[in-house]
Design an enzyme around this catalytic site. Structure first.
Site, PDB file in Angstrom:
ATOM      1  CG  HIS A   1       7.535   4.919   1.115  1.00 54.49           C
ATOM      2  ND1 HIS A   1       7.268   6.035   1.878  1.00 54.49           N
ATOM      3  CD2 HIS A   1       7.447   3.862   1.957  1.00 54.49           C
ATOM      4  CE1 HIS A   1       7.033   5.664   3.122  1.00 54.49           C
ATOM      5  NE2 HIS A   1       7.133   4.341   3.202  1.00 54.49           N
TER       6      HIS A   1
ATOM      7  CG  HIS B   1      -0.011   0.182   2.495  1.00 52.01           C
ATOM      8  ND1 HIS B   1       0.601  -0.887   3.116  1.00 52.01           N
ATOM      9  CD2 HIS B   1       0.399   1.284   3.163  1.00 52.01           C
ATOM     10  CE1 HIS B   1       1.337  -0.442   4.116  1.00 52.01           C
ATOM     11  NE2 HIS B   1       1.240   0.884   4.164  1.00 52.01           N
TER      12      HIS B   1
HETATM   13  O1  3AM Z   1       3.827   2.640   4.402  1.00 51.46           O
HETATM   14  P1  3AM Z   1       4.905   2.207   5.312  1.00 51.46           P
HETATM   15  O2  3AM Z   1       5.144   0.745   5.343  1.00 51.46           O
HETATM   16  O3  3AM Z   1       6.168   2.985   5.172  1.00 51.46           O
HETATM   17  O4  3AM Z   1       5.840   2.149   8.808  1.00 51.46           O
HETATM   18  C1  3AM Z   1       4.434   2.143   8.952  1.00 51.46           C
HETATM   19  C2  3AM Z   1       3.726   1.900   7.666  1.00 51.46           C
HETATM   20  O5  3AM Z   1       4.391   2.690   6.713  1.00 51.46           O
HETATM   21  C3  3AM Z   1       3.974   3.532   9.256  1.00 51.46           C
HETATM   22  O6  3AM Z   1       2.595   3.485   8.952  1.00 51.46           O
HETATM   23  C4  3AM Z   1       2.373   2.557   7.909  1.00 51.46           C
HETATM   24  C5  3AM Z   1       1.290   1.589   8.278  1.00 51.46           C
HETATM   25  O7  3AM Z   1       1.643   0.899   9.438  1.00 51.46           O
HETATM   26  N1  3AM Z   1       4.230   3.917  10.629  1.00 51.46           N
HETATM   27  C6  3AM Z   1       4.248   3.126  11.710  1.00 51.46           C
HETATM   28  N2  3AM Z   1       4.540   3.846  12.795  1.00 51.46           N
HETATM   29  C7  3AM Z   1       4.726   5.127  12.391  1.00 51.46           C
HETATM   30  C8  3AM Z   1       5.035   6.343  13.053  1.00 51.46           C
HETATM   31  N3  3AM Z   1       5.221   6.417  14.368  1.00 51.46           N
HETATM   32  C9  3AM Z   1       4.539   5.170  11.004  1.00 51.46           C
HETATM   33  N4  3AM Z   1       4.640   6.292  10.288  1.00 51.46           N
HETATM   34  C10 3AM Z   1       4.953   7.415  10.978  1.00 51.46           C
HETATM   35  N5  3AM Z   1       5.128   7.463  12.296  1.00 51.46           N
END
Ligand code: 3AM
Length: 176
Positions: A125, A43
Site C-alpha cells: 500500500h 512510497h
Molecule cells: O508505508 P507506510 O506509510 O505504511 O508506517 C510506517 C511507514 O509505512 C512504517 O514504515 C514506513 C516508513 O516509515 N512503520 C513505522 N513503524 C513501523 C513498525 N514498527 C512501521 N512498519 C512496521 N512496524
C-alpha cells in the site's frame, strides 16, 4: 552519539504519478479527512527495518544488492481505509508476483539480521492520509495508475522540526 537510523526498503513512486495521485486525492477527499502525505513522501514500503546500526545497514544493503529478479508493473487500482491505524491507502487488487517476491525476500533478510518483522502479512500500500479519525468515503473504482517498477531503494526516515522526511540512501535495479 548513536550511529543508528530508522530505515526501510520501499518502491519510489515516479514524480509524475505522485502529482497525479495528490490531484486525485484533493478531488476526492475533503481537507478534514486526515493529514495528507506530501507528494514527495508517497512510497510503497517493502520492509520496515526499525532502528539500524551502520554495520547492520551495510550488511542489509549487501544482501539487497544480491537480489536478482526482473522488474514488474504495479497497477494502483485499489484504495481503502484502515480504521485501526487511521490511514487511507492506495493499493493494488492484484499484487504482481514480483512485488510479493521482492518484499518477502527483503523481509526475510531483515528478520535473519535481527530486525523485528511484524507477523502481519505484507499488504502492499501507499499511505495517502494519516490520522483519519473517522470513516471516509472511498472514491469509486475506475481510477488507476500503472507504474513500471525497475528498481527498489533503501530510505532513512527522519523526524525533524515536526516533519517526517524520507531520504533515499541507496537503490538497486531489478534485473535477472
Ligand atoms: O508505508 P507506510 O506509510 O505504511 O508506517 C510506517 C511507514 O509505512 C512504517 O514504515 C514506513 C516508513 O516509515 N512503520 C513505522 N513503524 C513501523 C513498525 N514498527 C512501521 N512498519 C512496521 N512496524
Amino acid at each position: 552519539m548513536s550511529d543508528s537510523r530508522r530505515l526501510f526498503f520501499a518502491l519510489e513512486i515516479p514524480g509524475e504519478t505522485q502529482q497525479q495521485i495528490i490531484q486525485w486525492r484533493a478531488d476526492h477527499f475533503p481537507a478534514e479527512a486526515g493529514r495528507p502525505i506530501a507528494a514527495a513522501n508517497l512510497h510503497l514500503t517493502l520492509a520496515f527495518l526499525g532502528e539500524v546500526s551502520a554495520d547492520k545497514q551495510r550488511a542489509l544493503a549487501a544482501m539487497a544488492g544480491r537480489i536478482r529478479q526482473p522488474g514488474f508493473t504495479l497497477n494502483l487500482d485499489d484504495a481503502g481505509q484502515w480504521l485501526r491505524s487511521q490511514v487511507v491507502w492506495l493499493g493494488t487488487r492484484q499484487p504482481p508476483r514480483g512485488l510479493l517476491q521482492l518484499a518477502n525476500m527483503l523481509r526475510s533478510q531483515a528478520a535473519r539480521s535481527g530486525c523485528y518483522q511484524s507477523p502481519q502479512p505484507f499488504h502492499p500500500h501507499i499511505t495517502l492520509l494519516r490520522n483519519t479519525a473517522h470513516a471516509v468515503p472511498i472514491p469509486p473504482p475506475g481510477f488507476g495508475w500503472k507504474v513500471p517498477v525497475t528498481e527498489f531503494a533503501l530510505y532513512a526516515s527522519e523526524f525533524t522540526r515536526g516533519r517526517t522526511r524520507y531520504t533515499q540512501l541507496e537503490r538497486w535495479t531489478l534485473t535477472e
